[in-house]
Design an enzyme around this catalytic site. Structure first.
Site, PDB file in Angstrom:
ATOM      1  CG  ASP A 354      -1.870   1.175   1.270  1.00 43.87           C
ATOM      2  OD1 ASP A 354      -2.954   0.796   0.496  1.00 43.87           O
ATOM      3  OD2 ASP A 354      -1.686   2.282   1.764  1.00 43.87           O
ATOM      4  CB  ILE A 355       1.109   4.153  -2.307  1.00 36.92           C
ATOM      5  CG1 ILE A 355       1.492   3.349  -3.459  1.00 36.92           C
ATOM      6  CG2 ILE A 355       1.851   5.430  -2.149  1.00 36.92           C
ATOM      7  CD1 ILE A 355       0.912   4.057  -4.739  1.00 36.92           C
ATOM      8  CD  GLU A 397      -4.634   3.880  -1.503  1.00 42.12           C
ATOM      9  OE1 GLU A 397      -4.744   4.449  -0.400  1.00 42.12           O
ATOM     10  OE2 GLU A 397      -5.470   4.211  -2.463  1.00 42.12           O
TER      11      GLU A 397
END
Length: 489
Positions: A354-355, A397
């Site tokens: 996950d960003i 994301e």
């Protein structure tokens, strides 16, 4: 019997422009007899004209489908090509393939597509005459009856099985089993690529030995070398698919003198090769060589169709922005990999990435900048991971990575390298540098006891822990791993 030296084609319900183009392209060797929708030539006309191929428009096919099979079944013995015009669905395309069409052509109909169909029609016509000639030899030489019947049975079985699947590995698996009834085949390997693409090749290897066994590398080098010899190009990227071995051990080395490399060609283009490993040095009789050549032609056609179908499916399975696989295809692939690894009792790991603070990137730099980060991150993942690893965009994301044959500790080291590489990478948008880090959740199916939903839940729980512990780190559900020092430091 027809009274002309040209081969006859039938056209059912063709549009005027399609009819004119087909007639023009085939004029040298073929005569086209065009019939309106609803007009079905009977079996007597079939015997008289002996058509080499039947061109059928979608409208004519729709009309044929509602007719009694007693009226239309004699058409099935001749190669048929469906011309899809206007609107059509994937279901209709699959139905056409299931109904035995030799080719399904999407609009627009072009001269090159017609030439390709006519070329393969001539090959099929030649194969038919080969079979008839062999049958006459059987009748003339009764002492060879049993062997000739075996050959004929092989051809029928081989062609039937080659066309009953659109998965390359299943087609090669069937070919391996069928060829073992004709020759002393111990193992088979294959390699396929998209012809005419750049200076290097991107290929798929089909091998019947496990990756950890030395025989696997021997087969890999054999196939890669065969591709380079056939094309003069280097294979710069490849994926590997496993076939089920004929031999119980599944670890046969490709010995010198017992391996034959046979090219796969359609329409004059080489797009792959098959490597046959035999139990003894191969000495073929004339009839065996002819049958093998015919089998390879149809194997090539079946594999080329399967590759085209796979490319079409691949576009439907990709995320449009990042060009990695989408969530739907990830769910399917994860189930397949779990089943495969359980069957061979091998470890498998799953990463969920996950960003960090992605909303802040969008709010600060704009959504186009966010899209740039997603695309560049996906490219980094594709270029950093192994060819056997599987990357997908899970949503927003979040990305997932399936790591076949990978223990938890090895997966953690790979995830940490990814985390560090992304943290040190310069993401740019409109000449502005955007700092990006990721949090990674890791789940391992070491004992092959987890279902896909459990493995995903475990990775998600691990990702939550990574964010809870301050982000920009790799964690499992119960611990986080020591971070590597920066390359810069």
């Amino acid at each position: 019997m027809r009274g002309t030296s040209k081969n006859i084609m039938w056209g059912l319900g063709l549009l005027p422009e399609d009819e004119a183009l087909i007639r023009s392209v085939g004029n040298a060797e073929f005569t086209l007899i065009s019939l309106p929708i609803g007009t079905i030539p009977d079996a007597e006309a079939m015997d008289r004209d002996e058509p080499s191929i039947i061109w059928i428009s979608k409208s004519a096919w729709d009309a044929l489908k509602v007719m009694p099979t007693t009226t239309t079944r004699h058409l099935d013995i001749t190669p048929r090509v469906l011309l899809l015009g206007g609107e059509y669905s994937m279901l209709e395309l699959e139905e056409a393939l299931d109904n035995g069409f030799t080719d399904v052509i999407k609009p627009p109909l072009t001269e090159s597509r017609i030439k390709d169909v006519l070329l393969r029609t001539a090959e099929t016509h030649n194969l038919y005459h080969d079979i008839m000639r062999m049958t006459r030899e059987i009748c003339l030489e009764r002492e060879l009856l049993e062997r000739k019947n075996d050959i004929l049975s092989f051809i029928v079985s081989f062609l039937s099985r080659a066309t009953e699947s659109l998965e390359p590995e299943e087609i090669l698996q069937s070919a391996q089993e069928e060829l073992a009834t004709l020759l002393p085949v111990a193992a088979i390997g294959g390699i396929c690529w998209v012809p005419g693409t750049g200076r290097d090749l991107d290929a798929t290897l089909y091998i019947s030995t496990q990756e950890e066994h030395p025989a696997h590398n021997e087969w890999k080098e054999l196939l890669l070398g065969g591709a380079e010899k056939l094309t003069g190009k280097r294979v710069s990227a490849y994926a590997t698919e496993l076939l089920s071995p004929i031999d119980a051990t599944g670890h046969l080395m490709p010995e010198s003198g017992k391996v034959a490399i046979l090219p796969l060609k359609t329409a004059g283009e080489t797009f792959g090769a098959v490597a046959l490993l035999t139990r003894t040095e191969l000495h073929l009789g004339k009839d065996q060589v002819q049958v093998l050549k015919s089998a390879m032609k149809h194997l090539a056609l079946a594999l080329r169709n399967a590759m085209l179908y796979k490319q079409m499916k691949l576009h439907a399975d990709l995320d449009g922005l990042t060009l990695v696989h989408n969530r739907r295809h990830f769910d399917k692939r994860l189930n397949e990999e779990l089943e495969r690894h359980a069957r061979y009792n091998q470890p498998l790991s799953l990463l969920m990435l996950d960003i960090d603070h992605f909303k802040m990137i969008n709010d600060t730099h704009g959504h186009q900048a966010g899209d740039t980060v997603l695309k560049e991150l996906a490219a980094l993942l594709r270029n950093t991971l192994r060819n056997t690893d599987y990357v997908s965009r899970y949503g927003g994301e979040e990305f997932t990575v399936i790591l076949p044959h990978t223990q938890e500790q090895d997966a953690a080291q790979l995830a940490e390298r990814l985390r560090l590489k992304i943290a040190e990478y310069t993401f740019m948008h409109d000449s502005t540098s955007i700092p990006v880090t990721i949090s990674v959740g890791l789940a391992a199916n070491a004992d092959n006891h987890l279902e896909s939903a459990d493995l995903i839940a475990e990775a998600d729980k691990a990702l939550y822990r990574a964010k809870e512990q301050g982000r920009n780190r790799v964690c499992t559900s119960d611990r986080c791993f020591r971070r590597l020092a920066s390359v810069a430091s």
